[in-house]
Design a protein around this motif. Structure first.
Motif, PDB file in Angstrom:
ATOM      1  N   ASN A 282       0.825  -1.211   0.000  1.00  0.00           N
ATOM      2  CA  ASN A 282       0.000   0.000   0.000  1.00  0.00           C
ATOM      3  C   ASN A 282       0.861   1.265   0.000  1.00  0.00           C
ATOM      4  O   ASN A 282       0.526   2.262  -0.644  1.00  0.00           O
ATOM      5  N   ARG A 283       1.968   1.207   0.721  1.00  0.00           N
ATOM      6  CA  ARG A 283       2.857   2.368   0.771  1.00  0.00           C
ATOM      7  C   ARG A 283       3.459   2.660  -0.604  1.00  0.00           C
ATOM      8  O   ARG A 283       3.594   3.807  -1.014  1.00  0.00           O
ATOM      9  N   GLN A 284       3.811   1.586  -1.320  1.00  0.00           N
ATOM     10  CA  GLN A 284       4.353   1.772  -2.666  1.00  0.00           C
ATOM     11  C   GLN A 284       3.316   2.387  -3.600  1.00  0.00           C
ATOM     12  O   GLN A 284       3.634   3.231  -4.444  1.00  0.00           O
ATOM     13  N   SER A 285       2.070   1.969  -3.429  1.00  0.00           N
ATOM     14  CA  SER A 285       0.988   2.542  -4.235  1.00  0.00           C
ATOM     15  C   SER A 285       0.818   4.029  -3.931  1.00  0.00           C
ATOM     16  O   SER A 285       0.663   4.855  -4.834  1.00  0.00           O
ATOM     17  N   GLN A 286       0.859   4.362  -2.637  1.00  0.00           N
ATOM     18  CA  GLN A 286       0.766   5.768  -2.231  1.00  0.00           C
ATOM     19  C   GLN A 286       1.960   6.570  -2.763  1.00  0.00           C
ATOM     20  O   GLN A 286       1.822   7.721  -3.169  1.00  0.00           O
ATOM     21  N   ARG A 287       3.102   5.937  -2.764  1.00  0.00           N
ATOM     22  CA  ARG A 287       4.317   6.595  -3.244  1.00  0.00           C
ATOM     23  C   ARG A 287       4.178   6.958  -4.718  1.00  0.00           C
ATOM     24  O   ARG A 287       4.540   8.070  -5.145  1.00  0.00           O
ATOM     25  N   ARG A 288       3.693   6.028  -5.514  1.00  0.00           N
ATOM     26  CA  ARG A 288       3.503   6.290  -6.947  1.00  0.00           C
ATOM     27  C   ARG A 288       2.528   7.438  -7.162  1.00  0.00           C
ATOM     28  O   ARG A 288       2.727   8.291  -8.049  1.00  0.00           O
ATOM     29  N   LYS A 289       1.480   7.465  -6.366  1.00  0.00           N
ATOM     30  CA  LYS A 289       0.495   8.540  -6.483  1.00  0.00           C
ATOM     31  C   LYS A 289       1.131   9.893  -6.179  1.00  0.00           C
ATOM     32  O   LYS A 289       0.898  10.879  -6.886  1.00  0.00           O
ATOM     33  N   MET A 290       1.959   9.943  -5.132  1.00  0.00           N
ATOM     34  CA  MET A 290       2.629  11.187  -4.768  1.00  0.00           C
ATOM     35  C   MET A 290       3.569  11.643  -5.873  1.00  0.00           C
ATOM     36  O   MET A 290       3.636  12.828  -6.209  1.00  0.00           O
ATOM     37  N   LEU A 291       4.307  10.715  -6.454  1.00  0.00           N
ATOM     38  CA  LEU A 291       5.256  11.063  -7.510  1.00  0.00           C
ATOM     39  C   LEU A 291       4.543  11.563  -8.759  1.00  0.00           C
ATOM     40  O   LEU A 291       5.026  12.468  -9.443  1.00  0.00           O
ATOM     41  N   LEU A 292       3.388  10.968  -9.046  1.00  0.00           N
ATOM     42  CA  LEU A 292       2.601  11.445 -10.187  1.00  0.00           C
ATOM     43  C   LEU A 292       2.121  12.881  -9.959  1.00  0.00           C
ATOM     44  O   LEU A 292       2.135  13.714 -10.866  1.00  0.00           O
ATOM     45  N   LEU A 293       1.705  13.172  -8.728  1.00  0.00           N
ATOM     46  CA  LEU A 293       1.271  14.527  -8.399  1.00  0.00           C
ATOM     47  C   LEU A 293       2.434  15.511  -8.487  1.00  0.00           C
ATOM     48  O   LEU A 293       2.265  16.649  -8.953  1.00  0.00           O
TER      49      LEU A 293
END
Length: 251
Positions: free
Chosen positions: A123-134
């Motif tokens: 889940n943290r990796q998924s959140q990380r990808r979302k942050m990087l996209l933003l």
């Protein structure tokens, strides 16, 4: 003297650079309020306006050198009036970009706490990808904004150079006034909106300088990079007797 060139593992650079962006950039972003963002854009917009104001003032000063009613004076006065304020399109663009940045900040703020609190690796990796996209979205907005402001200031110069009715001395005077403020505005855009801070503050500089030797390619003098649209970041290390230096390069 022989010089050997080694290449740093690009996956390692990308991973650490992304982590650096999240740890050092995002906390500052999410701490900003809408008023902070509006103030920054207002400051840059005022500096941008001064490009036009300087041009208008220089036109007016040149107009005063000619007789009342003369064609030269009338043309210079008309040019001064035309440069008296920012075009409506530019004013709207500032407001639109500020709105996009505020929306992006709100999205980052909403994602930041769950990312920090998340314990599950997947889940943290998924959140990380979302942050990087933003973050990537934010960088695109700011770059587009910077390019648009730069093009508009160039248009002021193009208009000046294309006005056949204005003499060389007047053009030089206006050009100097425009260039001085345009440089100040470009610096304001970089400081207030982009805030790159230069190479010495770039995450890549530290990452390259402190990278473990295990992350460097085992073969020397054999460099290959791949990119899109002509932009490829690579890091190289130059080695010779009693001399070691790590260098970053952009092609």
């Amino acid at each position: 003297m022989k010089i050997e060139v080694g290449v740093l593992n690009p996956a390692m650079i990308s991973e650490l650079a992304d982590s650096d962006r999240l740890e050092k950039v995002v906390p500052g972003i999410v701490s900003e309020t809408d008023r902070d963002i509006e103030t920054r854009f207002r400051d840059v917009e005022h500096s941008h306006y001064q490009v036009y104001a300087n041009a208008a003032r220089a036109y007016a000063l040149e107009a005063a050198k000619h007789k009342d009613g003369s064609s030269e004076r009338l043309q210079l006065e008309a040019a001064a009036i035309s440069q008296a304020q920012l075009p409506d399109e530019i004013v709207r663009f500032y407001a639109q970009t500020a709105f996009l940045i505020k929306s992006n900040t709100a999205a980052l703020r909403a994602s930041w706490r769950p990312y920090v609190a998340e314990q599950d690796p997947i889940n943290r990796q998924s959140q990380r990808r979302k942050m990087l996209l933003l973050l990537s979205e934010r960088e695109q907005i700011t770059r587009r904004f910077s390019d648009h402001v730069h093009r508009d200031m160039l248009d002021v110069e193009v208009t000046l150079k294309g006005n056949a009715a204005i003499g060389a001395s007047a053009k030089n005077a206006v050009q100097q006034a425009v260039d001085t403020q345009a440089n100040a505005t470009s610096q304001a855009v970089r400081k207030e909106i982009i805030d790159s801070g230069g190479l010495e503050h770039s995450p890549y500089a530290y990452i390259v300088a402190s990278a473990d030797k295990l992350h460097w390619a085992p073969r020397y003098n054999d460099t290959m990079a791949r990119g899109m649209f002509g932009n490829t970041d690579i890091a190289i290390k130059v080695v010779r007797p009693r001399f070691r230096r790590r260098l970053g390069a952009l092609f």
